[in-house]
Enzyme design. Structure first.
Site, mmCIF file in Angstrom:
data_model
loop_
_atom_site.group_PDB
_atom_site.id
_atom_site.type_symbol
_atom_site.label_atom_id
_atom_site.label_comp_id
_atom_site.label_asym_id
_atom_site.label_seq_id
_atom_site.Cartn_x
_atom_site.Cartn_y
_atom_site.Cartn_z
ATOM 1 N N LYS A 112 1.263 -1.413 0.022
ATOM 2 C CA LYS A 112 -0.111 -0.026 0.106
ATOM 3 C C LYS A 112 0.971 0.762 0.385
ATOM 4 O O LYS A 112 0.353 2.085 -1.110
ATOM 5 C CB LYS A 112 -0.765 -0.032 0.981
ATOM 6 C CG LYS A 112 -1.723 -0.894 1.405
ATOM 7 C CD LYS A 112 -3.358 -0.848 1.049
ATOM 8 C CE LYS A 112 -4.481 -2.063 0.859
ATOM 9 N NZ LYS A 112 -5.686 -1.665 1.021
ATOM 10 N N LYS A 194 -4.233 -11.129 -6.508
ATOM 11 C CA LYS A 194 -5.534 -11.630 -5.069
ATOM 12 C C LYS A 194 -6.547 -11.003 -6.230
ATOM 13 O O LYS A 194 -6.112 -9.652 -6.636
ATOM 14 C CB LYS A 194 -5.466 -11.532 -4.784
ATOM 15 C CG LYS A 194 -5.427 -10.238 -3.451
ATOM 16 C CD LYS A 194 -5.482 -10.159 -2.479
ATOM 17 C CE LYS A 194 -5.489 -9.041 -1.668
ATOM 18 N NZ LYS A 194 -6.574 -8.194 -0.675
ATOM 19 N N LYS A 197 -10.598 -5.238 -4.503
ATOM 20 C CA LYS A 197 -11.975 -4.166 -5.052
ATOM 21 C C LYS A 197 -10.312 -2.722 -5.007
ATOM 22 O O LYS A 197 -11.161 -1.825 -5.911
ATOM 23 C CB LYS A 197 -12.317 -4.191 -3.694
ATOM 24 C CG LYS A 197 -11.573 -4.109 -1.976
ATOM 25 C CD LYS A 197 -12.431 -3.801 -0.985
ATOM 26 C CE LYS A 197 -12.240 -3.668 0.127
ATOM 27 N NZ LYS A 197 -13.265 -4.219 1.332
HETATM 28 P P1 ATP Z 1 -8.465 -4.382 -1.269
HETATM 29 O O1 ATP Z 1 -7.995 -5.741 -2.063
HETATM 30 O O2 ATP Z 1 -8.510 -3.340 -1.398
HETATM 31 O O3 ATP Z 1 -6.749 -4.746 -0.721
HETATM 32 P P2 ATP Z 1 -9.930 -6.270 0.288
HETATM 33 O O4 ATP Z 1 -10.023 -6.506 -0.640
HETATM 34 O O5 ATP Z 1 -8.018 -7.223 0.864
HETATM 35 O O6 ATP Z 1 -9.443 -4.644 0.070
HETATM 36 P P3 ATP Z 1 -10.436 -6.383 3.006
HETATM 37 O O7 ATP Z 1 -11.322 -5.185 3.385
HETATM 38 O O8 ATP Z 1 -9.365 -6.020 3.444
HETATM 39 O O9 ATP Z 1 -10.386 -5.723 1.561
HETATM 40 O O10 ATP Z 1 -10.440 -7.543 3.338
HETATM 41 C C1 ATP Z 1 -11.651 -8.603 3.992
HETATM 42 C C2 ATP Z 1 -11.565 -9.579 4.112
HETATM 43 O O11 ATP Z 1 -11.342 -10.421 2.896
HETATM 44 C C3 ATP Z 1 -10.494 -10.753 4.419
HETATM 45 O O12 ATP Z 1 -10.266 -11.858 5.170
HETATM 46 C C4 ATP Z 1 -9.724 -10.554 3.367
HETATM 47 O O13 ATP Z 1 -8.306 -11.967 3.501
HETATM 48 C C5 ATP Z 1 -10.521 -11.755 2.358
HETATM 49 N N1 ATP Z 1 -10.108 -11.447 1.435
HETATM 50 C C6 ATP Z 1 -10.085 -10.543 0.020
HETATM 51 N N2 ATP Z 1 -10.079 -10.474 -1.066
HETATM 52 C C7 ATP Z 1 -9.425 -11.950 -0.713
HETATM 53 C C8 ATP Z 1 -9.646 -12.506 -2.238
HETATM 54 N N3 ATP Z 1 -8.697 -12.201 -2.907
HETATM 55 N N4 ATP Z 1 -9.602 -13.976 -2.216
HETATM 56 C C9 ATP Z 1 -9.836 -14.504 -0.273
HETATM 57 N N5 ATP Z 1 -10.333 -13.642 0.286
HETATM 58 C C10 ATP Z 1 -9.431 -12.435 0.203
#
Ligand code: ATP
Ligand code: LTN
Length: 326
Positions: A112, A194, A197
């Site tokens: 980040k 991964k 968002k």
């Molecule tokens: P960003 O994608 O912007 O980094 P994020 O999608 O990780 O953000 P968070 O709020 O940080 O959003 O994560 C919420 C939950 O979703 C966490 O438990 C994270 O591990 C899970 N998560 C996020 N992306 C994935 C993914 N691609 N696959 C599985 N789990 C995910």
């Protein structure tokens, strides 16, 4: 006595099926066996700039997503992090036993900070300490998260042990919980990263709010591997990821999906996968739309009271141990 789980998601960006499959789906599966606390972590969200009105809106929306996904508030607690100030108080105290080098090692911070180029803020750096406070405040036994959060849960364990050693037994040392297939849903446009968002293109993810047309379009455009067969294998990361999504949403094993599509084409598989997602999300969105904002606010208020009780008790103990005047 049931063991306790705690988890949270930031009310920022658009929630996607990666968040659902990596996190919320497991919460719902675990909530009968564990006493569960699910938090909307708005204090974490402001580590990147947020529009205040939008943040308020997203906070409410995320609570609705928890409910639509099946969090049962008869048994589980949902609440908003900033409404229980003990989180920030404990985070401050834990900061004083955290080494700068431990935070410098955090992959999420490194990623980040790189995105923000010059001079990223101190909140982003201290983010994992606040997350440790969230977890430790509630004597959490188990923390269900996606794989990307394991390093943060590890820090929470380290800090719990360090505090206990320095000040006497206070915190439960939490265990992480990840589901193998759900732990990392990859980007549809790039299966080496991964699903995220904050991805540059919307063709990276399926948002929980996507329309059936959008879902079909996104799946059609999802990258595939070389070859023709629907194989669940590490050297076919794109198809493997699509099979994982199918498998988790339809509750069938990846091997069964492989069997069903033996001899069939990528396009047949993709067309069916799109319908699996459409069915799932149509149902989800119907539930979401039926939830009344007023009811959610009431539930969040009740959740806040329950969380406060636990947090206040734990913080009284912490203040005493650290040596603050009582
Ligand atoms: P960003 O994608 O912007 O980094 P994020 O999608 O990780 O953000 P968070 O709020 O940080 O959003 O994560 C919420 C939950 O979703 C966490 O438990 C994270 O591990 C899970 N998560 C996020 N992306 C994935 C993914 N691609 N696959 C599985 N789990 C995910
Ligand atoms: N950092 C987590 C969100 C989060 C969390 C928590 C998860 C904040 N506090 C406590 C589990 C337990 C993320 O998913 N990005």
């Amino acid at each position: 006595m049931k063991q306790r789980i705690f988890s949270g998601i930031q009310p920022s960006g658009t929630l996607h099926i990666g968040n659902f499959l990596g996190a919320v789906k497991n919460w719902v599966a675990l909530q009968e066996k564990y006493e569960s606390i699910f938090c909307v972590v708005d204090l974490h969200a402001i580590t990147v700039p947020q529009d205040p009105e939008e943040l308020r809106q997203k906070t409410l929306e995320l609570a609705k997503i928890y409910l639509a996904a099946g969090v049962n508030t008869q048994e589980s607690t949902i609440f908003v992090q900033s409404q229980v100030p003990e989180h920030t108080e404990l985070a401050w105290i834990l900061n004083t036993i955290t080494k700068i080098s431990e935070l410098e090692r955090m992959t999420q911070f490194k990623d980040k900070a790189k995105e923000q180029h010059q001079n990223s803020n101190a909140g982003l750096f201290n983010y994992p300490v606040l997350m440790a406070a969230d977890i430790l405040l509630y004597d959490t036994n188990v923390v269900p998260v996606g794989e990307d959060q394991l390093q943060h849960v590890e820090l929470a364990r380290t800090l719990a042990k360090r505090f206990n050693q320095q000040f006497g037994e206070t915190f439960v040392v939490p265990e992480p919980f990840v589901v193998k297939e759900g732990m990392r849903i990859m980007g549809l446009d790039d299966p080496s990263k991964k699903m995220s968002k904050s991805a540059a293109s919307e063709f990276n993810y399926i948002a929980l709010t996507d329309s059936p047309e959008k879902i079909r379009e996104k799946i059609k455009r999802a990258v595939t591997d070389s070859g023709k067969n629907i194989r669940y294998a590490d050297d076919k990361p794109a198809i493997k990821n699509l099979i994982n999504i199918y498998s988790l949403l339809d509750n069938v094993k990846p091997e069964e999906v492989e069997n069903i599509y033996k001899g069939k084409s990528y396009s047949e598989f993709k067309a069916d996968l799109a319908e699996v997602i459409v069915d799932f999300l149509t149902n989800f969105q119907e539930k979401y739309d039926k939830i009344d904002d007023k009811d959610v606010l009431n539930l969040l208020n009740e959740g806040k009271e329950k969380a406060k009780k636990l947090a206040e008790k734990k913080m009284a103990e912490v203040r005493e141990k650290v040596g603050f005047l009582m």
